[in-house]
Design an enzyme around this catalytic site. Sequence first.
Site, PDB file in Angstrom:
ATOM      1  N   PRO A  76       0.775  -1.248   0.000  1.00 26.31           N
ATOM      2  CG  PRO A  76      -0.902  -1.569   1.596  1.00 26.31           C
ATOM      3  CD  PRO A  76       0.400  -2.137   1.123  1.00 26.31           C
ATOM      4  CB  THR A 107       0.565   4.517  -5.840  1.00 22.85           C
ATOM      5  OG1 THR A 107       0.090   3.793  -6.977  1.00 22.85           O
ATOM      6  CG2 THR A 107       0.563   6.005  -6.150  1.00 22.85           C
ATOM      7  CE  LYS A 186      -1.501   5.357  -9.553  1.00 23.20           C
ATOM      8  NZ  LYS A 186      -2.724   4.933 -10.206  1.00 23.20           N
ATOM      9  CE  LYS A 261      -1.759   5.325  -1.781  1.00 18.52           C
ATOM     10  NZ  LYS A 261      -0.955   4.265  -2.335  1.00 18.52           N
TER      11      LYS A 261
HETATM   12  P1  NAD Z   1      -4.270  -3.944  -0.920  1.00 18.66           P
HETATM   13  O1  NAD Z   1      -4.339  -3.328   0.419  1.00 18.66           O
HETATM   14  O2  NAD Z   1      -5.446  -4.689  -1.456  1.00 18.66           O
HETATM   15  O3  NAD Z   1      -3.028  -4.956  -0.980  1.00 18.66           O
HETATM   16  C1  NAD Z   1      -1.772  -4.692  -0.420  1.00 18.66           C
HETATM   17  C2  NAD Z   1      -1.166  -5.997   0.068  1.00 18.66           C
HETATM   18  O4  NAD Z   1       0.119  -5.703   0.615  1.00 18.66           O
HETATM   19  C3  NAD Z   1      -2.003  -6.651   1.198  1.00 18.66           C
HETATM   20  O5  NAD Z   1      -2.251  -8.007   0.876  1.00 18.66           O
HETATM   21  C4  NAD Z   1      -1.112  -6.506   2.425  1.00 18.66           C
HETATM   22  O6  NAD Z   1      -1.255  -7.575   3.353  1.00 18.66           O
HETATM   23  C5  NAD Z   1       0.268  -6.490   1.789  1.00 18.66           C
HETATM   24  N1  NAD Z   1       1.303  -5.893   2.636  1.00 18.66           N
HETATM   25  C6  NAD Z   1       1.231  -4.771   3.404  1.00 18.66           C
HETATM   26  N2  NAD Z   1       2.400  -4.570   4.031  1.00 18.66           N
HETATM   27  C7  NAD Z   1       3.214  -5.577   3.670  1.00 18.66           C
HETATM   28  C8  NAD Z   1       4.546  -5.918   4.016  1.00 18.66           C
HETATM   29  N3  NAD Z   1       5.270  -5.176   4.844  1.00 18.66           N
HETATM   30  N4  NAD Z   1       5.066  -7.040   3.478  1.00 18.66           N
HETATM   31  C9  NAD Z   1       4.336  -7.811   2.637  1.00 18.66           C
HETATM   32  N5  NAD Z   1       3.075  -7.539   2.268  1.00 18.66           N
HETATM   33  C10 NAD Z   1       2.523  -6.426   2.789  1.00 18.66           C
HETATM   34  O7  NAD Z   1      -3.833  -2.763  -1.908  1.00 18.66           O
HETATM   35  P2  NAD Z   1      -3.992  -2.727  -3.505  1.00 18.66           P
HETATM   36  O8  NAD Z   1      -5.310  -2.165  -3.856  1.00 18.66           O
HETATM   37  O9  NAD Z   1      -3.547  -4.029  -4.076  1.00 18.66           O
HETATM   38  O10 NAD Z   1      -2.935  -1.560  -3.854  1.00 18.66           O
HETATM   39  C11 NAD Z   1      -1.543  -1.772  -3.811  1.00 18.66           C
HETATM   40  C12 NAD Z   1      -0.865  -0.532  -4.361  1.00 18.66           C
HETATM   41  O11 NAD Z   1      -1.315  -0.299  -5.690  1.00 18.66           O
HETATM   42  C13 NAD Z   1      -1.160   0.755  -3.579  1.00 18.66           C
HETATM   43  O12 NAD Z   1      -0.014   1.549  -3.489  1.00 18.66           O
HETATM   44  C14 NAD Z   1      -2.254   1.418  -4.418  1.00 18.66           C
HETATM   45  O13 NAD Z   1      -2.275   2.831  -4.259  1.00 18.66           O
HETATM   46  C15 NAD Z   1      -1.827   1.017  -5.812  1.00 18.66           C
HETATM   47  N6  NAD Z   1      -2.926   1.000  -6.788  1.00 18.66           N
HETATM   48  C16 NAD Z   1      -4.135   0.461  -6.442  1.00 18.66           C
HETATM   49  C17 NAD Z   1      -5.173   0.481  -7.378  1.00 18.66           C
HETATM   50  C18 NAD Z   1      -6.537  -0.105  -7.058  1.00 18.66           C
HETATM   51  O14 NAD Z   1      -7.496   0.130  -7.812  1.00 18.66           O
HETATM   52  N7  NAD Z   1      -6.700  -0.849  -5.976  1.00 18.66           N
HETATM   53  C19 NAD Z   1      -4.968   1.018  -8.666  1.00 18.66           C
HETATM   54  C20 NAD Z   1      -3.705   1.507  -8.993  1.00 18.66           C
HETATM   55  C21 NAD Z   1      -2.687   1.502  -8.036  1.00 18.66           C
END
Ligand code: NAD
Length: 324
Positions: A76, A107, A186, A261
Amino acid sequence: MAFDNNHIGFIGLGLMGVPMLRNLIQKTDDHCQFYLYDVASEPVEKLCAELPARTHQCQNPRDVAEKSDIIFTMVPEGAHVRAVYLTPETGILAARPGAALLCDCSTIDTATSLAVREAVIQQSPSTRFFDTPVSGGVLGAERATLTFMMGCAEDDPSLPLLKDLLGKMGRHLIACGGPSLGLTAKLCNNYCSGLIAIAVSEAMNIGMKSGMDPHVLASVFHSSTAQSAICDDWCPVPGLCPEAPASKGYKGGFKVQLMRKDFALAVDTANRVGAELALGEKGLEVYTETMNDPRCKDLDSRVVFRYLGGDEDWEKKDRSAPRQ
Ligand code: NAD
């Protein structure tokens, strides 16, 4: 740089990570092995049980790095990226020998990304680290149509390999110029699309309160200077785009807290580089309040239409009556 692409690590199996990984697995040779880690063990265990011949659960990021030549991270925020890469003993950089190519798709703020890159250069000089954030959401991750904004120059020697790998998860692969500029791109994109969502919501609200049919107003925007992907494909007004989160109770899509964020990171970047913002503080206030509104919390960011008092029940009403 020669890579044995048969050992790939993936850290962060959340909403985005899982479908990205599934596409990678599906589009690589059967003998290509995947080494997985997430602080939450459930998504890792689930995938390893489903695909035992291709996937392996790891104990920590160092374990992943000791077994992989290439690693993708998708977590995240900046603090999580620091933890994954830099934690002494268990971080990616504690591995000896380490992986050869590291791609952080999260991101996050550019300062964290540059600090991690610098640590990679100091501690593992033969390893290459790139910021490669994505746009396109969960649907784009599932359909392998993501846009990757790559923090490298067009002539970077790693670009062909990056394109080969990221092309299995995305459709548009853009080299943004150099380290951390993928993230800059981004954040600029989300600043812009976040403001457009507020503007479309407000403009629709003006028209609808004046008695206009929102379908007609949307078709005017589409063929005039207010045209945007937000209005055409992700319209914040329910019922205009059947596939958009707004038409499904704002479920799915890009959560408002993630938009808040990214918007805050863009405003921070503007302050750091001295870029004047007319709308930054106000936009941030709108997304902060939307994120904290119990009617909007955890929903798609286009729920800003609800926060701004937009009429979600317009389809049930008689629009022939004159409006004030
Ligand atoms: P999410 O919260 O669904 O998944 C994040 C994963 O990371 C979780 O499974 C969590 O357990 C894991 N995690 C957290 N800390 C960790 C650590 N120290 N070690 C290992 N694993 C860890 O988030 P997401 O929606 O998959 O988003 C991930 C990134 O992508 C973010 O930065 C977000 O801004 C970006 N993003 C998301 C979207 C969207 O639509 N969801 C679109 C574009 C970009």
